[in-house]
Design a protein around this motif. Sequence first.
Motif, PDB file in Angstrom:
ATOM      1  N   LEU A 249      10.209 -28.153 -25.495  1.00 35.67           N
ATOM      2  CA  LEU A 249       9.691 -28.893 -24.338  1.00 35.67           C
ATOM      3  C   LEU A 249       8.718 -29.996 -24.737  1.00 35.67           C
ATOM      4  O   LEU A 249       8.593 -31.002 -24.046  1.00 35.67           O
ATOM      5  CB  LEU A 249       9.022 -27.926 -23.351  1.00 35.67           C
ATOM      6  CG  LEU A 249       9.947 -26.851 -22.767  1.00 35.67           C
ATOM      7  CD1 LEU A 249       9.168 -25.943 -21.826  1.00 35.67           C
ATOM      8  CD2 LEU A 249      11.121 -27.475 -22.032  1.00 35.67           C
ATOM      9  N   CYS A 250       8.024 -29.817 -25.850  1.00 37.34           N
ATOM     10  CA  CYS A 250       7.121 -30.876 -26.318  1.00 37.34           C
ATOM     11  C   CYS A 250       7.927 -32.085 -26.781  1.00 37.34           C
ATOM     12  O   CYS A 250       7.594 -33.226 -26.479  1.00 37.34           O
ATOM     13  CB  CYS A 250       6.243 -30.361 -27.461  1.00 37.34           C
ATOM     14  SG  CYS A 250       5.022 -29.128 -26.938  1.00 37.34           S
ATOM     15  N   HIS A 255       6.682 -31.677 -20.337  1.00 38.56           N
ATOM     16  CA  HIS A 255       5.379 -31.006 -20.301  1.00 38.56           C
ATOM     17  C   HIS A 255       4.384 -31.930 -19.629  1.00 38.56           C
ATOM     18  O   HIS A 255       4.688 -33.104 -19.370  1.00 38.56           O
ATOM     19  CB  HIS A 255       4.912 -30.677 -21.732  1.00 38.56           C
ATOM     20  CG  HIS A 255       4.641 -31.889 -22.559  1.00 38.56           C
ATOM     21  ND1 HIS A 255       3.414 -32.529 -22.569  1.00 38.56           N
ATOM     22  CD2 HIS A 255       5.436 -32.607 -23.397  1.00 38.56           C
ATOM     23  CE1 HIS A 255       3.466 -33.581 -23.372  1.00 38.56           C
ATOM     24  NE2 HIS A 255       4.677 -33.656 -23.881  1.00 38.56           N
ATOM     25  N   ASP A 256       3.206 -31.410 -19.316  1.00 38.83           N
ATOM     26  CA  ASP A 256       2.195 -32.240 -18.670  1.00 38.83           C
ATOM     27  C   ASP A 256       0.881 -32.220 -19.431  1.00 38.83           C
ATOM     28  O   ASP A 256      -0.189 -32.365 -18.842  1.00 38.83           O
ATOM     29  CB  ASP A 256       1.984 -31.825 -17.209  1.00 38.83           C
ATOM     30  CG  ASP A 256       1.678 -30.333 -17.062  1.00 38.83           C
ATOM     31  OD1 ASP A 256       1.593 -29.645 -18.096  1.00 38.83           O
ATOM     32  OD2 ASP A 256       1.512 -29.874 -15.917  1.00 38.83           O
ATOM     33  N   CYS A 257       0.974 -32.022 -20.758  1.00 39.34           N
ATOM     34  CA  CYS A 257      -0.236 -32.068 -21.584  1.00 39.34           C
ATOM     35  C   CYS A 257      -0.733 -33.507 -21.678  1.00 39.34           C
ATOM     36  O   CYS A 257       0.050 -34.424 -21.897  1.00 39.34           O
ATOM     37  CB  CYS A 257       0.046 -31.541 -22.993  1.00 39.34           C
ATOM     38  SG  CYS A 257       0.549 -29.814 -23.036  1.00 39.34           S
ATOM     39  N   CYS A 261       0.627 -31.436 -27.349  1.00 40.53           N
ATOM     40  CA  CYS A 261       1.515 -30.368 -26.874  1.00 40.53           C
ATOM     41  C   CYS A 261       1.916 -29.511 -28.070  1.00 40.53           C
ATOM     42  O   CYS A 261       2.382 -30.034 -29.085  1.00 40.53           O
ATOM     43  CB  CYS A 261       2.754 -30.970 -26.209  1.00 40.53           C
ATOM     44  SG  CYS A 261       3.933 -29.743 -25.596  1.00 40.53           S
ATOM     45  N   SER A 263       4.393 -26.575 -29.217  1.00 45.44           N
ATOM     46  CA  SER A 263       5.624 -25.969 -28.743  1.00 45.44           C
ATOM     47  C   SER A 263       5.775 -24.517 -29.175  1.00 45.44           C
ATOM     48  O   SER A 263       5.337 -24.117 -30.246  1.00 45.44           O
ATOM     49  CB  SER A 263       6.823 -26.777 -29.254  1.00 45.44           C
ATOM     50  OG  SER A 263       8.025 -26.255 -28.742  1.00 45.44           O
ATOM     51  N   SER A 267       8.648 -22.643 -24.106  1.00 47.45           N
ATOM     52  CA  SER A 267       7.346 -22.798 -23.480  1.00 47.45           C
ATOM     53  C   SER A 267       6.492 -23.760 -24.317  1.00 47.45           C
ATOM     54  O   SER A 267       6.967 -24.364 -25.279  1.00 47.45           O
ATOM     55  CB  SER A 267       6.661 -21.442 -23.354  1.00 47.45           C
ATOM     56  OG  SER A 267       5.459 -21.553 -22.624  1.00 47.45           O
ATOM     57  N   TYR A 268       5.227 -23.897 -23.941  1.00 49.71           N
ATOM     58  CA  TYR A 268       4.308 -24.754 -24.679  1.00 49.71           C
ATOM     59  C   TYR A 268       2.889 -24.453 -24.227  1.00 49.71           C
ATOM     60  O   TYR A 268       2.670 -23.788 -23.211  1.00 49.71           O
ATOM     61  CB  TYR A 268       4.616 -26.235 -24.436  1.00 49.71           C
ATOM     62  CG  TYR A 268       4.393 -26.675 -23.005  1.00 49.71           C
ATOM     63  CD1 TYR A 268       3.161 -27.175 -22.589  1.00 49.71           C
ATOM     64  CD2 TYR A 268       5.401 -26.557 -22.063  1.00 49.71           C
ATOM     65  CE1 TYR A 268       2.938 -27.551 -21.286  1.00 49.71           C
ATOM     66  CE2 TYR A 268       5.196 -26.931 -20.741  1.00 49.71           C
ATOM     67  CZ  TYR A 268       3.961 -27.436 -20.359  1.00 49.71           C
ATOM     68  OH  TYR A 268       3.740 -27.810 -19.060  1.00 49.71           O
ATOM     69  N   CYS A 270      -1.160 -26.573 -24.248  1.00 50.22           N
ATOM     70  CA  CYS A 270      -1.811 -27.876 -24.458  1.00 50.22           C
ATOM     71  C   CYS A 270      -3.064 -27.727 -25.309  1.00 50.22           C
ATOM     72  O   CYS A 270      -3.715 -26.680 -25.291  1.00 50.22           O
ATOM     73  CB  CYS A 270      -2.164 -28.513 -23.117  1.00 50.22           C
ATOM     74  SG  CYS A 270      -0.747 -28.765 -22.024  1.00 50.22           S
ATOM     75  N   ARG A 283      -4.505 -28.396 -19.165  1.00 38.66           N
ATOM     76  CA  ARG A 283      -3.667 -29.564 -19.473  1.00 38.66           C
ATOM     77  C   ARG A 283      -4.484 -30.796 -19.840  1.00 38.66           C
ATOM     78  O   ARG A 283      -4.099 -31.551 -20.715  1.00 38.66           O
ATOM     79  CB  ARG A 283      -2.793 -29.918 -18.262  1.00 38.66           C
ATOM     80  CG  ARG A 283      -1.913 -28.803 -17.772  1.00 38.66           C
ATOM     81  CD  ARG A 283      -0.985 -29.276 -16.660  1.00 38.66           C
ATOM     82  NE  ARG A 283      -1.688 -29.834 -15.520  1.00 38.66           N
ATOM     83  CZ  ARG A 283      -2.123 -29.137 -14.481  1.00 38.66           C
ATOM     84  NH1 ARG A 283      -1.958 -27.832 -14.462  1.00 38.66           N
ATOM     85  NH2 ARG A 283      -2.731 -29.721 -13.468  1.00 38.66           N
TER      86      ARG A 283
END
Length: 505
Positions: A249-250, A255-257, A261, A263, A267-268, A270, A283
């Motif tokens: 996702l990174c 993602h919203d970091c 980010c 990984s 998932s991930y 921040c 985040r």
Amino acid sequence: MVWPLAVKGVLREYFLFRPAQTPVAMTTTPPLLLLLLGLIGAQATVDLRTAAAMAAGLCKTRPTDIVFIIDSSRSVRPSEFEQVKVFLAKVIEGLDVGPNATRVGVVNYASRVKNEVSLKTHRTKAGLIKAVTKIEPLSTGTMTGLSIQFAMNVAFSESEGARVKSPDISKVAIIVTDGRPQDNVKEVAQRARDAGIELFAIGVGRVDMSTLKQMASDPLDDHVDYVESYSVIEKLTKKFQEAFCVSDLCATGDHDCEQVCISSPGSYKCACKDGFTLMDNGRSCSACSNSATDVVFLIDGSKSVRPENFELVKKWINQIIDKLDVSEAKAHVGLVQYSSSVRQEFPLSRFNNKKDLKEAVKKMAYMERGTMTGQALRYMTDNSFAAGQGARPGVAKVGIVFTDGRSQDYIGDAAKKAKEHGFKMYAVGVGNAVEAELKEIASEPTGEHYFYTADFKAMTQIAKKLQINICQEDDPCECDSLVKFQKKVEDALQALTKKYILYNA
């Protein structure tokens, strides 16, 4: 495409049990079908994302122990067995092979069973594929039940490299067979499933389909596959690659970091760069976590924005609020909307927590009409940042102006006055906003304080880029006082020294 079981079931119910008189073509779409189409669209989006991740080489694998159980009985010709090995190699090629990711084993069976590749043997993809190419067929009977029992007792044992049973580690067996087994598979397959092994069954040619269903895990639609011959078994490669692919996702940007980010499979989390602190939302990052800030949003609510885009603007405001440390002692937020007139939605003193603040933003009603940005800037300077509205003395002041068009009045004097008062001004424009006006509103350096996008839907990216890093500066008065005090102490010491010398002379 592999549909979730619930969607398949409801589709079957809808189309099989619909009243006979109901025509297939309908003038209106029933609500249930609309729901199903929505579910299908959502699944299609996930599948496209997975396919894109695979194409870009961005797949990761949850820690998984995979054992292929391949039938090499006499009914499988040597050329067909070669095609099975090519299929295995291609599936392996799409996996994230490694001791901490996917471990792969291969069990070869006919009348007897042979552990060709242990889960512990090969730690690299290249070594694993090379070992698969060297497997030879056994060319006798078809003891499928025996092979499953062997996989449970030997292939998935810790001594052969299987990891300790854990919710974080999946156990998967993929059985490839082309005939009817000469022993019982139902009970042994059930024991394997009860032991936590997920079973996939692939049948080829004249295979007994009922046997495949006895072996496979639920849902059967996702765990049973059939191909007409070994020459087309490769078409299943993509299915199994996607089944074990978990997007990074990174790397894909899902993602919203705000800054860093990190990984993990599927998932991930921040993190922040050196000198920044991760905020409570997990985040956003703050350069000055202890600084107090008064922030006022000045929002264009003119008719050119349109209601649907105004909802996006409110979401954008809340994205930025998420990055602030809202509390009694730290960030305070005020909101002003303008069009042909100016309306204060709430002052700086109203809220001291994010929940209430964001709810108030959501309830803001759209004004419509004109675009008097100059008038709005004057209101912000003269009223929003006044002590009577909750502005705090000695606290940094930040104005965030949003507009989607050219101002209908002069903004120069008002923009200049805001900056002369020491306010840090950010200008954000969308669509027909005039970049020259945005730059006139923005603080220096303008490159860090003004943002423009043609599309309202891209405002999310602006929210990520807009950094309100206000660090509390030293109070020069306090500094001067300290210097004066220090000088007085030094003068007093000198006077005492002189007096002491004279007294002893």
